[in-house]
Design a protein around this motif. Structure first.
Motif, PDB file in Angstrom:
ATOM      1  N   PHE A  23       5.953   1.697  -6.384  1.00 11.45           N
ATOM      2  CA  PHE A  23       4.578   1.806  -5.912  1.00 11.45           C
ATOM      3  C   PHE A  23       4.367   1.034  -4.607  1.00 11.45           C
ATOM      4  N   GLY A  24       3.829   1.722  -3.616  1.00 12.12           N
ATOM      5  CA  GLY A  24       3.605   1.107  -2.316  1.00 12.12           C
ATOM      6  C   GLY A  24       2.468   0.103  -2.364  1.00 12.12           C
ATOM      7  N   THR A 238       1.127   7.336  -1.118  1.00 13.33           N
ATOM      8  CA  THR A 238      -0.113   7.918  -0.618  1.00 13.33           C
ATOM      9  C   THR A 238      -1.221   7.910  -1.662  1.00 13.33           C
ATOM     10  N   GLU A 239      -0.904   8.243  -2.903  1.00 16.57           N
ATOM     11  CA  GLU A 239      -1.941   8.289  -3.939  1.00 16.57           C
ATOM     12  C   GLU A 239      -2.578   6.922  -4.160  1.00 16.57           C
ATOM     13  N   LEU A 240      -1.802   5.855  -4.015  1.00 18.23           N
ATOM     14  CA  LEU A 240      -2.379   4.521  -4.176  1.00 18.23           C
ATOM     15  C   LEU A 240      -3.294   4.167  -3.008  1.00 18.23           C
ATOM     16  N   ALA A 243      -6.495   6.026  -3.510  1.00 18.95           N
ATOM     17  CA  ALA A 243      -7.263   5.441  -4.616  1.00 18.95           C
ATOM     18  C   ALA A 243      -7.984   4.181  -4.162  1.00 18.95           C
ATOM     19  N   PHE A 244      -7.289   3.349  -3.396  1.00 18.34           N
ATOM     20  CA  PHE A 244      -7.886   2.100  -2.912  1.00 18.34           C
ATOM     21  C   PHE A 244      -9.094   2.385  -2.021  1.00 18.34           C
ATOM     22  N   VAL A 245      -8.921   3.310  -1.083  1.00 16.70           N
ATOM     23  CA  VAL A 245     -10.011   3.652  -0.167  1.00 16.70           C
ATOM     24  C   VAL A 245     -11.168   4.286  -0.930  1.00 16.70           C
ATOM     25  N   GLU A 246     -10.855   5.123  -1.923  1.00 22.18           N
ATOM     26  CA  GLU A 246     -11.898   5.745  -2.730  1.00 22.18           C
ATOM     27  C   GLU A 246     -12.734   4.692  -3.456  1.00 22.18           C
ATOM     28  N   GLU A 274      -5.436   2.218 -12.210  1.00 22.74           N
ATOM     29  CA  GLU A 274      -5.556   3.437 -13.006  1.00 22.74           C
ATOM     30  C   GLU A 274      -4.519   4.480 -12.603  1.00 22.74           C
ATOM     31  N   VAL A 275      -4.310   4.649 -11.301  1.00 21.49           N
ATOM     32  CA  VAL A 275      -3.301   5.603 -10.832  1.00 21.49           C
ATOM     33  C   VAL A 275      -1.915   5.151 -11.267  1.00 21.49           C
ATOM     34  N   THR A 276      -1.638   3.860 -11.130  1.00 23.63           N
ATOM     35  CA  THR A 276      -0.338   3.324 -11.520  1.00 23.63           C
ATOM     36  C   THR A 276      -0.087   3.549 -13.004  1.00 23.63           C
ATOM     37  N   ARG A 277      -1.086   3.269 -13.814  1.00 27.76           N
ATOM     38  CA  ARG A 277      -0.954   3.455 -15.269  1.00 27.76           C
ATOM     39  C   ARG A 277      -0.620   4.914 -15.609  1.00 27.76           C
TER      40      ARG A 277
END
Length: 289
Positions: A23-24, A238-240, A243-246, A274-277
């Motif tokens: 995870f980045g 990218t998804e992380l 998610a952070f910006v959201e 949540e995305v990581t989980r």
């Protein structure tokens, strides 16, 4: 617990038939989100730190944050340099405390890719660290890495096996239709090619593991197929970020008068968690520790 190597978590993943998420992370809150998810899911986790993240946060600060939070966590955590551009940066990260680095010389001709990667392997192995290399060119955009569709090339099984033999890497990132950043359409991973790469690599280096970059946005069924075909590490970046910006955007929309930075980044950290989980459950790494 202390930071561990890539080999340690990937060996367990291969035996267990699952993959470990890489995870980045860029700052305190993303690091916290990933590690908190790992602890709650009882999952190993790889925290990948890019050259851009190092320039943003500083190598020593970001390393010390990861080490401090990893030592408090009862699960295996890997600090891993992502797409390291040089021997010098790989060395700096290992001296700082990383137990794992990636050196990406895939944009060079094969011989130069091997020479650079082999140099990093010799240095890292001398101090007990592990190394990921790359063969083939993964398309897409990730921070300072830009590979056009025309430049992207699929990994050939025979060349992957040769590369692993010539360099001694512990893991190898392959190109099978995956891409960094957001996909323009639905990705089409070449799973039969991945299986051939796996068989070719394992025939010459049984202890080398396969890595899939560009996991963000890849349909769940393709992820499962890739794991079944032998992938032990899957990168999610990218998804992380999204998610952070959201999380920040939603807070500002609900509370436009917020004046405490902590009230902005705490919800963003929760989104990352949540995305990581969800990825840990998809990859099958939850409940393995």
């Amino acid at each position: 617990m202390p930071l561990v190597t890539l080999r340690e978590v990937c060996a367990d993943a291969e035996k267990g038939g699952y993959a470990v998420g890489a995870f980045g992370v860029q700052n305190l809150e993303t690091i916290q989100g990933v590690i908190e998810a790992a602890v709650e899911e009882r999952s190993p986790a790889i925290l990948i730190v890019s050259e851009g993240a190092i320039k943003y946060a500083g190598l020593k600060p970001i390393t010390e944050i990861i080490k401090a939070l990893a030592e408090q966590a009862p699960v295996p955590i890997v600090a891993h340099l992502d797409h390291g551009p040089s021997f010098e940066m790989a060395t700096q990260c290992i001296v700082a405390g990383f137990k794992s680095v990636m050196v990406d010389a895939s944009h060079y001709a094969y011989e130069q890719n091997v020479a650079i990667t082999r140099q990093v392997v010799a240095m890292a192995h001398a101090v007990g660290a592990t190394v990921e290399g790359e063969i083939g060119k993964i398309g897409g955009v990730e921070e300072n890495i830009v590979v056009s569709d025309a430049e992207a090339t699929m990994t050939e099984p025979e060349e992957a096996a040769r590369f692993v033999q010539d360099t001694g890497v512990d893991a190898v990132a392959v190109a099978i239709g995956n891409a960094h950043g957001l996909y323009k359409g639905e990705p089409k991973l070449d799973i039969p090619r991945l299986k051939r790469i796996h068989d070719a690599v394992k025939a010459v280096a049984p202890d080398c593991f396969l890595v899939l970059h560009g996991g963000s946005g890849t349909p769940d069924h393709m992820i499962r197929d890739a794991i079944a075909a032998g992938v032990s590490k899957i990168n999610i970046g990218t998804e992380l970020k999204l998610a952070f910006v959201e999380g920040i955007r939603e807070t500002l929309e609900k509370k436009p008068g917020v004046d405490d930075p902590r009230h902005l980044v705490a919800p963003a950290r929760q989104k990352v968690k949540e995305v990581t989980r969800a990825k840990m459950r998809l990859f099958g790494s939850s409940g393995r520790v």
